[in-house]
Design an enzyme around this catalytic site. Structure first.
Site, mmCIF file in Angstrom:
data_model
loop_
_atom_site.group_PDB
_atom_site.id
_atom_site.type_symbol
_atom_site.label_atom_id
_atom_site.label_comp_id
_atom_site.label_asym_id
_atom_site.label_seq_id
_atom_site.Cartn_x
_atom_site.Cartn_y
_atom_site.Cartn_z
ATOM 1 N N GLU A 121 37.844 35.119 35.656
ATOM 2 C CA GLU A 121 37.318 35.061 37.163
ATOM 3 C C GLU A 121 37.697 33.811 37.895
ATOM 4 O OE1 GLU A 121 33.101 35.579 36.954
ATOM 5 O OE2 GLU A 121 33.217 37.478 35.874
ATOM 6 N N GLU A 174 41.103 35.965 38.317
ATOM 7 C CA GLU A 174 41.493 37.329 38.126
ATOM 8 C C GLU A 174 40.317 38.266 37.762
ATOM 9 O OE1 GLU A 174 41.170 38.127 34.742
ATOM 10 O OE2 GLU A 174 40.909 35.944 34.682
#
Length: 359
Positions: free
Chosen positions: A327, A174
């Site tokens: 991430e 994300e």
């Protein structure tokens, strides 16, 4: 039955007979029983998920969902909201940490615009934008129910598309400035944990901003009616989880809920990254309890609420690397562990084949 209910009903239990077969094979290998610890746990779980004792994951993907958060208006991050679209472009050009680790693991990075507050164009960008950022959850509901469901369905549909192309192993990633605040609010609402224990330092805020961030989470819970009255039990239903996601979640978090449900629907393992991804895992586990069996928790984030988040889902992290980047970086690291586990199952000699005595 609506579309989300149909997705949830399509998720089946993992295949316990394959778990048993994997365990039997592990016990035939030239080692003391159980001596490979968590690698053996992975082997059994993956067999139950895929229906194969020795699956090979030739195509694997980390799905990086991106979205902005209206709560950034409250000054809860060390970075401005403009960083979200800048980092999305960094992912797309292959320059972020998750890109490096994905290349090392032989995985693809799928970058998805779920709700970035900018107009982004790139040939490799997966555009699923529901709206340009959530509303400020400290003032009102972050999303409408329809927006939250649309984002969940987008995640499921993306996994469906990738599964048709041969992808069989997924990880959650994300990007969204402000999303640790949203994740902390989800944790508080779904477990009753106090904001002082749920709120971490995110991008590295100082003490004053950390206390302010706690107050913002409490305000969001109060404004949206998510703080239970004294003595009242915390709701654990799927409907309540969807309400919490809608009111204090994020579009990228909702998308990751869909990724997790989609992986379970397609009988694929899904490796959950850190604190934000685990917020999605918590919501998914409340919506579809069977989905938790398809999740593998990658690492223990430095965000202080992460342990409680994983406990609420029923997961235990494999690695403790003092990471807090997000991430999907921690999840992609675990791709290597899963591949190593597969090689153990396929390549390690049995007592019989090696002529090794058991006694």
């Amino acid at each position: 039955m609506n579309k989300l209910e149909s997705i949830i009903s399509s998720i089946l239990p993992i295949q316990e007979d394959m778990v048993t077969q994997a365990n039997d094979h592990l016990n035939q290998l030239t080692k003391p029983q159980g001596s490979l610890g968590k690698l053996e746990d992975i082997a059994r779980q993956v067999a139950g998920i895929t229906g194969e004792v020795m699956p090979v994951f030739e195509k694997k993907a980390v799905i990086v969902m991106a979205g902005d958060h209206g709560v950034c208006e409250e000054g809860i991050s060390a970075f401005p909201a403009e960083v979200t679209p800048q980092m999305v472009l960094n992912f797309l050009y292959g320059g972020a940490a998750v890109n490096v680790l994905a290349r090392h693991a032989g995985a693809e990075v799928i970058c998805v615009d779920m709700g970035v507050n900018a107009d982004l164009e790139h040939p490799n960008l997966v555009a699923r934008k529901v709206r340009k950022g959530t509303r400020n959850m400290a003032l009102e509901s972050a999303m409408t129910p329809d927006e939250a469901i649309q984002a969940i369905q987008a995640g499921v549909e993306l996994v469906d598309e990738l599964a048709e192309k041969g992808f069989r192993l997924f990880a959650t990633g994300e990007m969204g400035i402000g999303n640790t605040t949203a994740s902390a609010a989800i944790l508080c609402a779904l477990t009753g944990l106090d904001a002082r224990l749920a709120v971490g330092r995110g991008t590295g805020i100082d003490d004053a901003k950390w206390l302010h961030k706690q107050s913002v989470v409490n305000k969001a819970l109060d404004v949206n009616g998510l703080r239970p009255a004294e003595g009242q039990e915390i709701q654990s239903s799927g409907d309540y989880a969807l309400e919490v996601l809608t009111k204090v979640g994020g579009l990228e978090i909702a998308g990751l809920v869909g990724v997790i449900l989609g992986a379970a629907k397609n009988r694929c393992p899904v490796v959950v990254d850190g604190f934000i991804s685990s917020a999605a895992a918590l919501v998914a586990s409340r919506l579809a309890p069977l989905s938790a069996s398809y999740m593998l928790a990658s690492h223990l984030s430095q965000e202080q609420g992460h342990t409680k988040m994983l406990e609420a889902v029923g997961l235990a992290a494999m690695l403790q690397m003092d990471m807090r980047l997000g991430e999907g970086t921690g999840a992609v690291l675990v791709f290597n562990v899963i591949d190593a586990t597969g090689k153990i199952m396929r390549e390690m000699a049995t007592f019989e084949s090696a002529g090794v005595s058991r006694e």
